[in-house]
Design a protein around this motif. Structure first.
Motif, PDB file in Angstrom:
ATOM      1  N   SER A  80      71.712  41.788 -32.909  1.00  0.00           N
ATOM      2  CA  SER A  80      72.323  41.402 -31.628  1.00  0.00           C
ATOM      3  C   SER A  80      71.894  39.982 -31.307  1.00  0.00           C
ATOM      4  CB  SER A  80      71.868  42.338 -30.504  1.00  0.00           C
ATOM      5  OG  SER A  80      72.266  43.654 -30.757  1.00  0.00           O
ATOM      6  N   TYR A  81      72.802  39.220 -30.698  1.00  0.00           N
ATOM      7  CA  TYR A  81      72.532  37.806 -30.455  1.00  0.00           C
ATOM      8  C   TYR A  81      72.854  37.436 -29.010  1.00  0.00           C
ATOM      9  CZ  TYR A  81      73.266  32.727 -30.736  1.00  0.00           C
ATOM     10  OH  TYR A  81      73.234  31.371 -30.524  1.00  0.00           O
ATOM     11  N   LEU A  82      71.880  36.900 -28.319  1.00  0.00           N
ATOM     12  CA  LEU A  82      72.091  36.363 -26.976  1.00  0.00           C
ATOM     13  C   LEU A  82      72.350  34.872 -27.090  1.00  0.00           C
ATOM     14  CD1 LEU A  82      71.971  36.880 -23.820  1.00  0.00           C
ATOM     15  CD2 LEU A  82      69.647  35.967 -23.974  1.00  0.00           C
ATOM     16  N   HIS A  83      73.603  34.473 -26.880  1.00  0.00           N
ATOM     17  CA  HIS A  83      74.006  33.072 -26.949  1.00  0.00           C
ATOM     18  C   HIS A  83      73.521  32.342 -25.701  1.00  0.00           C
ATOM     19  CE1 HIS A  83      76.642  29.589 -27.519  1.00  0.00           C
ATOM     20  NE2 HIS A  83      76.919  30.056 -28.727  1.00  0.00           N
ATOM     21  N   GLN A  84      73.388  31.032 -25.800  1.00  0.00           N
ATOM     22  CA  GLN A  84      73.056  30.238 -24.610  1.00  0.00           C
ATOM     23  C   GLN A  84      74.173  30.307 -23.573  1.00  0.00           C
ATOM     24  OE1 GLN A  84      71.624  26.232 -25.073  1.00  0.00           O
ATOM     25  NE2 GLN A  84      70.531  26.693 -26.959  1.00  0.00           N
ATOM     26  N   ASP A  85      75.408  30.426 -24.031  1.00  0.00           N
ATOM     27  CA  ASP A  85      76.559  30.416 -23.126  1.00  0.00           C
ATOM     28  C   ASP A  85      76.953  31.837 -22.725  1.00  0.00           C
ATOM     29  OD1 ASP A  85      76.737  27.608 -23.393  1.00  0.00           O
ATOM     30  OD2 ASP A  85      77.908  27.834 -25.236  1.00  0.00           O
ATOM     31  N   GLN A  86      77.655  31.942 -21.619  1.00  0.00           N
ATOM     32  CA  GLN A  86      78.122  33.236 -21.107  1.00  0.00           C
ATOM     33  C   GLN A  86      79.032  33.929 -22.122  1.00  0.00           C
ATOM     34  OE1 GLN A  86      80.027  32.979 -17.266  1.00  0.00           O
ATOM     35  NE2 GLN A  86      81.058  34.942 -17.488  1.00  0.00           N
ATOM     36  N   PHE A  87      78.820  35.241 -22.317  1.00  0.00           N
ATOM     37  CA  PHE A  87      79.694  35.970 -23.235  1.00  0.00           C
ATOM     38  C   PHE A  87      80.451  37.106 -22.548  1.00  0.00           C
ATOM     39  CE2 PHE A  87      75.627  38.276 -23.704  1.00  0.00           C
ATOM     40  CZ  PHE A  87      76.041  39.592 -23.558  1.00  0.00           C
ATOM     41  N   ILE A  88      80.108  37.437 -21.312  1.00  0.00           N
ATOM     42  CA  ILE A  88      80.830  38.485 -20.599  1.00  0.00           C
ATOM     43  C   ILE A  88      81.984  37.842 -19.829  1.00  0.00           C
ATOM     44  CG2 ILE A  88      80.697  40.350 -18.898  1.00  0.00           C
ATOM     45  CD1 ILE A  88      77.707  40.489 -19.407  1.00  0.00           C
ATOM     46  N   PRO A  89      83.233  38.286 -20.043  1.00  0.00           N
ATOM     47  CA  PRO A  89      84.383  37.684 -19.352  1.00  0.00           C
ATOM     48  C   PRO A  89      84.286  37.800 -17.834  1.00  0.00           C
ATOM     49  CG  PRO A  89      85.113  39.065 -21.179  1.00  0.00           C
ATOM     50  CD  PRO A  89      83.654  39.328 -21.010  1.00  0.00           C
ATOM     51  N   ASN A  90      84.668  36.731 -17.144  1.00  0.00           N
ATOM     52  CA  ASN A  90      84.577  36.685 -15.684  1.00  0.00           C
ATOM     53  C   ASN A  90      85.466  37.711 -14.990  1.00  0.00           C
ATOM     54  OD1 ASN A  90      82.632  34.770 -14.908  1.00  0.00           O
ATOM     55  ND2 ASN A  90      84.004  33.081 -15.418  1.00  0.00           N
ATOM     56  N   TYR A  91      86.579  38.102 -15.632  1.00  0.00           N
ATOM     57  CA  TYR A  91      87.523  38.994 -14.959  1.00  0.00           C
ATOM     58  C   TYR A  91      87.039  40.439 -14.891  1.00  0.00           C
ATOM     59  CZ  TYR A  91      88.941  40.152 -19.748  1.00  0.00           C
ATOM     60  OH  TYR A  91      88.943  40.536 -21.063  1.00  0.00           O
ATOM     61  N   LEU A  92      86.004  40.786 -15.641  1.00  0.00           N
ATOM     62  CA  LEU A  92      85.498  42.152 -15.636  1.00  0.00           C
ATOM     63  C   LEU A  92      84.646  42.423 -14.399  1.00  0.00           C
ATOM     64  CD1 LEU A  92      84.311  42.692 -19.325  1.00  0.00           C
ATOM     65  CD2 LEU A  92      86.403  43.561 -18.269  1.00  0.00           C
ATOM     66  N   SER A  93      84.609  43.692 -14.001  1.00  0.00           N
ATOM     67  CA  SER A  93      83.607  44.113 -13.019  1.00  0.00           C
ATOM     68  C   SER A  93      82.308  44.355 -13.774  1.00  0.00           C
ATOM     69  CB  SER A  93      84.051  45.393 -12.314  1.00  0.00           C
ATOM     70  OG  SER A  93      84.062  46.475 -13.229  1.00  0.00           O
ATOM     71  N   VAL A  94      81.199  44.342 -13.060  1.00  0.00           N
ATOM     72  CA  VAL A  94      79.912  44.611 -13.705  1.00  0.00           C
ATOM     73  C   VAL A  94      79.914  46.021 -14.290  1.00  0.00           C
ATOM     74  CG1 VAL A  94      77.433  44.928 -13.300  1.00  0.00           C
ATOM     75  CG2 VAL A  94      78.636  42.970 -12.284  1.00  0.00           C
TER      76      VAL A  94
END
Length: 224
Positions: A80-94
């Protein structure tokens, strides 16, 4: 519990004829937290991206338990890789982001967390930088992979969140191997079971913190 071993060997990378990484060998075992240190531009993030296949490098060799896993498709369930940049799409709910990322059997325990419960009803686009980073870190750590690569996990986190994240990392290291790099070197040093310094394209194993002074990474004052 079965132990797993990740080995990264022979990694070389040039950018515009400048040697970034040269014949790198790196090893991480289950229950280890390997702290990857180095100055800006030393190649730490590039190395992590090469491991997971986001950046190409000639003649690289990625092995898990001695078996070659050079193609990114073979690593999908392993690392699993945690990128420096956001990877969860903004349009999703938490809630939706969690349900898409976490095994159904794990969701209840995942959400038993004051930082998560406080944002459950929000959209991802409405999260603060620290809230989003915390959510991403926890999702990555809850993945079923054997190894986790964390690139700048502390970015945007409050001191309280950093303490909680460190506890999450320690808890997950009991069953995973973890490699972490961050500009917040104090926390990397604090949490790691082993330290590695990237300097002049090479990897240097650090046996004690004083070695970081000898290698020119820290001043003697910074050790205290």
């Amino acid at each position: 519990m079965k132990k797993y071993i990740l080995e990264v060997d022979g990694i070389q990378k040039k950018i515009a004829e400048r040697v970034i990484l040269s014949d790198i060998y790196l090893k991480c075992e289950t229950s280890e937290i390997v702290g990857l240190l180095g100055r800006n531009g030393s190649g730490k993030s590039t190395l992590l991206k090469i491991i997971v296949g986001l950046v190409q490098a000639p003649n690289k060799c990625i092995r898990i338990d001695g078996i070659s896993k050079n193609k990114a498709i073979y690593l999908f369930n392993e690392i699993s890789y945690l990128h420096q940049d956001q990877f969860i799409p903004n349009y999703l709910s938490v809630e939706k982001a969690i349900s898409l990322s976490i095994d159904a059997k794990e969701i209840e325990s995942f959400c038993e967390d004051v930082f998560i419960t406080s944002v459950l009803k929000k959209k991802v686009k409405d999260l603060s930088g620290g809230e989003l980073r915390y959510l991403e870190i926890k999702i990555v750590l809850y993945n079923s992979s054997k190894f986790v690569l964390l690139d700048e996990p502390y970015n945007g986190l409050s001191p309280i969140m950093i303490d909680v994240v460190n506890e999450l990392i320690k808890a997950n290291s009991k069953k995973k191997g973890i490699i972490i790099t961050d500009h917040n070197y104090q926390n990397v040093i604090k949490i790691s079971t082993r330290l590695v310094l990237v300097k002049n394209g090479k990897v240097h194993n650090i046996d004690k913190k004083e070695d970081l002074v000898e290698c020119g990474y820290l001043s003697a004052i910074a050790l205290f």
